[in-house]
Design an enzyme around this catalytic site. Structure first.
Site, PDB file in Angstrom:
ATOM      1  CE  LYS A 104     135.431 -84.685  19.113  1.00  0.00           C
ATOM      2  NZ  LYS A 104     134.948 -85.779  18.472  1.00  0.00           N
ATOM      3  CG  PHE A 136     136.772 -93.722  12.571  1.00  0.00           C
ATOM      4  CD1 PHE A 136     137.294 -93.056  13.572  1.00  0.00           C
ATOM      5  CD2 PHE A 136     135.867 -94.509  12.461  1.00  0.00           C
ATOM      6  CE1 PHE A 136     136.593 -93.496  14.848  1.00  0.00           C
ATOM      7  CE2 PHE A 136     135.077 -94.859  13.584  1.00  0.00           C
ATOM      8  CZ  PHE A 136     135.610 -94.490  14.934  1.00  0.00           C
ATOM      9  CB  THR A 194     128.500 -89.886  17.171  1.00  0.00           C
ATOM     10  OG1 THR A 194     128.833 -90.688  18.552  1.00  0.00           O
ATOM     11  CG2 THR A 194     130.066 -90.026  16.757  1.00  0.00           C
ATOM     12  CG  ASN A 207     131.757 -85.477  16.563  1.00  0.00           C
ATOM     13  OD1 ASN A 207     132.937 -84.981  17.032  1.00  0.00           O
ATOM     14  ND2 ASN A 207     131.347 -86.592  17.049  1.00  0.00           N
ATOM     15  CG  HIS A 244     135.220 -86.545  23.837  1.00  0.00           C
ATOM     16  ND1 HIS A 244     135.379 -87.820  23.361  1.00  0.00           N
ATOM     17  CD2 HIS A 244     135.517 -86.870  25.248  1.00  0.00           C
ATOM     18  CE1 HIS A 244     135.501 -88.712  24.201  1.00  0.00           C
ATOM     19  NE2 HIS A 244     135.714 -88.192  25.249  1.00  0.00           N
TER      20      HIS A 244
HETATM   21  P1  CMP Z   1     134.066 -88.884  20.141  1.00  0.00           P
HETATM   22  O1  CMP Z   1     132.637 -89.345  20.616  1.00  0.00           O
HETATM   23  O2  CMP Z   1     134.640 -87.507  20.516  1.00  0.00           O
HETATM   24  O3  CMP Z   1     135.077 -89.999  20.112  1.00  0.00           O
HETATM   25  C1  CMP Z   1     135.405 -90.922  19.060  1.00  0.00           C
HETATM   26  C2  CMP Z   1     135.261 -89.933  17.552  1.00  0.00           C
HETATM   27  O4  CMP Z   1     135.542 -90.691  16.330  1.00  0.00           O
HETATM   28  C3  CMP Z   1     134.009 -89.299  17.491  1.00  0.00           C
HETATM   29  O5  CMP Z   1     133.638 -88.438  18.532  1.00  0.00           O
HETATM   30  C4  CMP Z   1     133.945 -89.107  16.044  1.00  0.00           C
HETATM   31  O6  CMP Z   1     134.885 -87.748  16.056  1.00  0.00           O
HETATM   32  C5  CMP Z   1     134.917 -90.016  15.310  1.00  0.00           C
HETATM   33  N1  CMP Z   1     134.292 -90.909  14.672  1.00  0.00           N
HETATM   34  C6  CMP Z   1     133.064 -91.824  15.035  1.00  0.00           C
HETATM   35  N2  CMP Z   1     132.548 -92.541  14.294  1.00  0.00           N
HETATM   36  C7  CMP Z   1     133.205 -92.144  13.260  1.00  0.00           C
HETATM   37  C8  CMP Z   1     133.133 -92.630  11.755  1.00  0.00           C
HETATM   38  N3  CMP Z   1     132.195 -93.488  11.439  1.00  0.00           N
HETATM   39  N4  CMP Z   1     133.662 -91.746  10.851  1.00  0.00           N
HETATM   40  C9  CMP Z   1     134.633 -90.745  11.188  1.00  0.00           C
HETATM   41  N5  CMP Z   1     134.724 -90.572  12.534  1.00  0.00           N
HETATM   42  C10 CMP Z   1     134.170 -91.208  13.455  1.00  0.00           C
END
Ligand code: CMP
Length: 139
Positions: free
Chosen positions: A11, A59, A93, A114, A117
């Site tokens: 990312k 979000f 996550t 984060n 993915h």
């Molecule tokens: P990913 O697993 O790539 O797919 C969904 C994404 O949403 C996740 O990684 C995070 O980057 C984002 N995400 C998930 N939960 C939250 C949250 N509570 N607040 C902000 N971003 C989130």
């Protein structure tokens, strides 16, 4: 039978911080073979399509802005039990909950930024891989 392929993307936070090489090294050392890879950029609209399943989440708007804020590196990876093993390699996550030594524990900035993915099922790995790569781009 557990699937052999998963989809990932490094990312914008991790690409921008110069962690691409370190992350790819961890992926290869964990036994994943890179089937397809490129450096690209998502418009906010394309990011919205990729994360369509999260459309109703609070979000969603921030997530699509963040995912279109810089370069990303999508990849298709191959290994036995790919989806599950890759999710173990990247960790939870929320980096605060990610196990020690996982990619997110080492490189993620926040629950949103984060670092990486990982697909959550064989079906989504197929859908997400096809979002970025045609069949002729997969070796
Ligand atoms: P990913 O697993 O790539 O797919 C969904 C994404 O949403 C996740 O990684 C995070 O980057 C984002 N995400 C998930 N939960 C939250 C949250 N509570 N607040 C902000 N971003 C989130």
């Amino acid at each position: 039978m557990a699937g052999k392929r998963t989809f990932t993307m490094i990312k914008p936070d991790a690409v921008g911080a110069g962690n691409t090489g370190a992350i790819i090294k961890m992926i290869e050392e964990a036994g994943f073979r890179i089937i397809a890879m490129k450096k690209t950029h998502l418009s906010k609209e394309r990011a919205g399509q990729f994360y369509e399943v999260h459309k109703e989440r609070p979000f969603y708007n921030d997530l699509t802005s963040y995912m279109s804020s810089g370069a990303i590196i999508p990849m298709i990876l191959e290994k036995d039990n790919a989806v599950e093993d890759f999710r173990k390699l990247i960790g939870a996550t929320n980096p605060k909950e990610a196990a020690e030594g996982t990619i997110r524990a080492l490189f993620a900035e926040s629950i949103e930024a984060n670092a990486i993915h990982g697909s959550d099922s064989d079906e989504n790995a197929q859908i997400e891989g096809s979002f970025f790569f045609s069949a002729t781009e997969q070796f």
